[in-house]
Design an enzyme around this catalytic site. Structure first.
Site, PDB file in Angstrom:
ATOM      1  N   GLU A   8     -46.324  16.181  33.564  1.00  0.00           N
ATOM      2  CA  GLU A   8     -46.215  16.636  32.172  1.00  0.00           C
ATOM      3  C   GLU A   8     -44.997  16.020  31.470  1.00  0.00           C
ATOM      4  OE1 GLU A   8     -48.176  18.462  30.149  1.00  0.00           O
ATOM      5  OE2 GLU A   8     -49.708  18.555  31.689  1.00  0.00           O
TER       6      GLU A   8
ATOM      7  N   TYR B 198     -43.040  23.144  28.623  1.00  0.00           N
ATOM      8  CA  TYR B 198     -42.974  22.996  30.080  1.00  0.00           C
ATOM      9  C   TYR B 198     -42.549  21.567  30.425  1.00  0.00           C
ATOM     10  CZ  TYR B 198     -44.822  22.319  34.846  1.00  0.00           C
ATOM     11  OH  TYR B 198     -44.977  21.992  36.176  1.00  0.00           O
TER      12      TYR B 198
ATOM     13  N   SER C 238     -42.906  16.944  37.233  1.00  0.00           N
ATOM     14  CA  SER C 238     -44.335  17.049  36.899  1.00  0.00           C
ATOM     15  C   SER C 238     -44.769  15.883  36.031  1.00  0.00           C
ATOM     16  CB  SER C 238     -44.551  18.352  36.128  1.00  0.00           C
ATOM     17  OG  SER C 238     -45.773  18.317  35.436  1.00  0.00           O
TER      18      SER C 238
HETATM   19  P1  NAP Z   1     -46.890  28.324  41.438  1.00  0.00           P
HETATM   20  O1  NAP Z   1     -48.011  28.604  42.385  1.00  0.00           O
HETATM   21  O2  NAP Z   1     -47.007  28.800  40.024  1.00  0.00           O
HETATM   22  O3  NAP Z   1     -45.562  28.961  42.076  1.00  0.00           O
HETATM   23  C1  NAP Z   1     -44.394  29.072  41.338  1.00  0.00           C
HETATM   24  C2  NAP Z   1     -43.357  29.760  42.206  1.00  0.00           C
HETATM   25  O4  NAP Z   1     -42.144  29.880  41.454  1.00  0.00           O
HETATM   26  C3  NAP Z   1     -43.751  31.197  42.635  1.00  0.00           C
HETATM   27  O5  NAP Z   1     -43.334  31.390  43.973  1.00  0.00           O
HETATM   28  C4  NAP Z   1     -42.904  32.059  41.697  1.00  0.00           C
HETATM   29  O6  NAP Z   1     -42.603  33.327  42.211  1.00  0.00           O
HETATM   30  C5  NAP Z   1     -41.632  31.212  41.628  1.00  0.00           C
HETATM   31  N1  NAP Z   1     -40.770  31.561  40.506  1.00  0.00           N
HETATM   32  C6  NAP Z   1     -41.083  31.561  39.200  1.00  0.00           C
HETATM   33  N2  NAP Z   1     -40.024  31.909  38.476  1.00  0.00           N
HETATM   34  C7  NAP Z   1     -38.999  32.143  39.348  1.00  0.00           C
HETATM   35  C8  NAP Z   1     -37.644  32.536  39.219  1.00  0.00           C
HETATM   36  N3  NAP Z   1     -37.112  32.801  38.023  1.00  0.00           N
HETATM   37  N4  NAP Z   1     -36.891  32.650  40.330  1.00  0.00           N
HETATM   38  C9  NAP Z   1     -37.412  32.411  41.546  1.00  0.00           C
HETATM   39  N5  NAP Z   1     -38.700  32.053  41.744  1.00  0.00           N
HETATM   40  C10 NAP Z   1     -39.488  31.909  40.648  1.00  0.00           C
HETATM   41  O7  NAP Z   1     -46.558  26.774  41.384  1.00  0.00           O
HETATM   42  P2  NAP Z   1     -47.069  25.613  42.375  1.00  0.00           P
HETATM   43  O8  NAP Z   1     -48.438  25.215  41.946  1.00  0.00           O
HETATM   44  O9  NAP Z   1     -46.808  26.003  43.767  1.00  0.00           O
HETATM   45  O10 NAP Z   1     -46.107  24.415  41.941  1.00  0.00           O
HETATM   46  C11 NAP Z   1     -44.865  24.197  42.626  1.00  0.00           C
HETATM   47  C12 NAP Z   1     -43.937  23.406  41.713  1.00  0.00           C
HETATM   48  O11 NAP Z   1     -44.553  22.150  41.389  1.00  0.00           O
HETATM   49  C13 NAP Z   1     -43.627  24.080  40.385  1.00  0.00           C
HETATM   50  O12 NAP Z   1     -42.311  23.758  40.038  1.00  0.00           O
HETATM   51  C14 NAP Z   1     -44.591  23.425  39.427  1.00  0.00           C
HETATM   52  O13 NAP Z   1     -44.102  23.462  38.094  1.00  0.00           O
HETATM   53  C15 NAP Z   1     -44.630  22.018  39.982  1.00  0.00           C
HETATM   54  N6  NAP Z   1     -45.884  21.286  39.712  1.00  0.00           N
HETATM   55  C16 NAP Z   1     -47.061  21.808  40.144  1.00  0.00           C
HETATM   56  C17 NAP Z   1     -48.235  21.099  39.910  1.00  0.00           C
HETATM   57  C18 NAP Z   1     -49.559  21.620  40.405  1.00  0.00           C
HETATM   58  O14 NAP Z   1     -50.578  21.026  40.072  1.00  0.00           O
HETATM   59  N7  NAP Z   1     -49.597  22.663  41.211  1.00  0.00           N
HETATM   60  C19 NAP Z   1     -48.196  19.866  39.237  1.00  0.00           C
HETATM   61  C20 NAP Z   1     -46.965  19.377  38.816  1.00  0.00           C
HETATM   62  C21 NAP Z   1     -45.808  20.079  39.079  1.00  0.00           C
HETATM   63  P3  NAP Z   1     -43.559  34.614  41.956  1.00  0.00           P
HETATM   64  O15 NAP Z   1     -44.585  34.582  43.061  1.00  0.00           O
HETATM   65  O16 NAP Z   1     -42.610  35.734  42.042  1.00  0.00           O
HETATM   66  O17 NAP Z   1     -44.170  34.454  40.587  1.00  0.00           O
END
Ligand code: NAP
Length: 323
Positions: free
Chosen positions: A126, A148, A124
């Protein structure tokens, strides 16, 4: 034989789009999903029958090894994480368990069970926190400023260390904020598009925001997941910035969202000091030269198009639930 991919975080925004992309390319897709009493599958219910769900959790090493053994994936995308920055201040240990140590567990599971699988780690922007330079490149120093970002920095370096130490095909995509109609309502972009739609439909009267001059590098989640896939198709594993390469202010976003519904934003939006964050001294914006030059990736959706897409979606969804 179709290629096989294992996605962690399948139920999240990116996981659901990546699954669609891989299915459209003929992959056999497996998704790691943790148990929840309410069955959190709203983003993937339309994929049921096409994706094979494997039960597992980043907190549990055995479940990760079992998922890899069962799916025998060619590619593994680790998108699972505690992904909400403010929560990382109230739950720093849990954030570290999921977002940092979870990646150690996954890397170790890959090394032991399927060391020829290609691995993508969701890093990220971040990790840059308060960067020294703008735009940031793959060589910009990490100065994370929240738990984070610290956890993501650990995961990033562990991925690189496993690549160097064990010769794994392991890459990090340093993504900047990316949005879509599947984005959680707690994130500012979605908060604004949804509020514009709600006000238009008479379901809300006002929107309170923090610093309207804050600027962000926003791109579309479907563009971002395409970059993730392209990274794993490259001959050599490497790390790339995934971003739009441009910034827009919260004010521009508000103006564009309210324009989409034919309203004047100034009649509805006020600044609430409780949400106010001072301007960043150095802009967080990604330099996408490396991914453009080496992989030929660039974002397709423009900022205005993304706002329109999300407002339209929110209008339709809210109108249906109102009806
Ligand atoms: P998101 O919508 O918050 O999805 C997070 C996923 O992680 C969900 O499926 C959640 O499952 C799962 N999860 C959380 N804790 C877990 C655990 N202990 N074991 C297994 N699964 C777990 O995130 P996103 O927006 O799709 O982002 C995808 C990735 O990119 C993440 O790593 C995020 O930090 C990174 N990222 C995102 C952005 C952005 O702007 N979206 C920017 C930079 C980096 P549940 O449905 O059960 O909660």
């Amino acid at each position: 034989m179709p290629k096989k991919a294992l996605i962690t975080g399948l139920t999240g925004q990116d996981g659901s789009y990546l699954a669609e992309l891989l299915l459209s390319k003929g992959y056999q897709v497996y998704g790691l999903v943790r148990r929840s009493s309410s069955g959190n599958i709203s983003r993937i219910s339309h994929l049921s029958g096409n994706v094979q769900i494997l039960s597992g959790d980043l907190l549990d090493q055995c479940s990760l090894m079992d998922a890899i053994a069962a799916s025998q994936p060619d590619e593994i995308y680790n998108l699972a994480s505690q992904s909400y920055v403010p929560l990382s201040w109230t739950q720093p240990s849990l954030t570290a368990e999921y977002t940092a140590l979870g990646v150690s567990r996954l890397l170790e599971s890959i090394r032991r069970c399927k060391s020829d699988a290609k691995f993508y780690q969701a890093s990220s922007s971040e990790v840059f926190g308060q960067p020294d330079e703008s735009p940031q490149t793959e060589r910009t120093a990490f100065r994370p400023r929240n738990p984070y970002g610290v956890a993501k920095a650990y995961a990033h370096w562990m991925t690189i260390n496993y690549r160097q130490q064990y010769n794994l095909y392991a890459c990090c995509g340093i993504t900047y904020t990316h949005e879509s109609p599947r984005r959680g309502a707690e994130f500012v972009f979605r908060k604004i598009t949804r509020a514009a739609a709600m006000i238009k439909l008479g379901l809300a009267q006002e929107l309170k925001l923090g610093n309207l001059d804050a600027r962000r590098d926003w791109c579309y989640a479907q563009d971002a997941v395409y970059a993730m896939w392209m990274m794993l198709q490259h001959e050599q594993p490497d790390d790339y910035i995934i971003a739009s390469g441009e910034t827009h202010s919260v004010r521009e976003l508000v103006e564009c969202a309210f324009n989409c519904v034919g309203l004047n934003w100034q009649d509805y939006v006020s600044v609430d000091p409780a949400f106010y964050r001072p301007d960043e001294p150095v802009q967080l914006v990604g330099c996408i030269d490396k991914i453009q030059t080496q992989l030929g990736w660039k974002p397709h959706s423009t900022f205005n198009r993304l706002v329109e897409l999300m407002v339209d979606y929110d209008l339709k969804e809210l109108s249906n639930s109102k009806a």
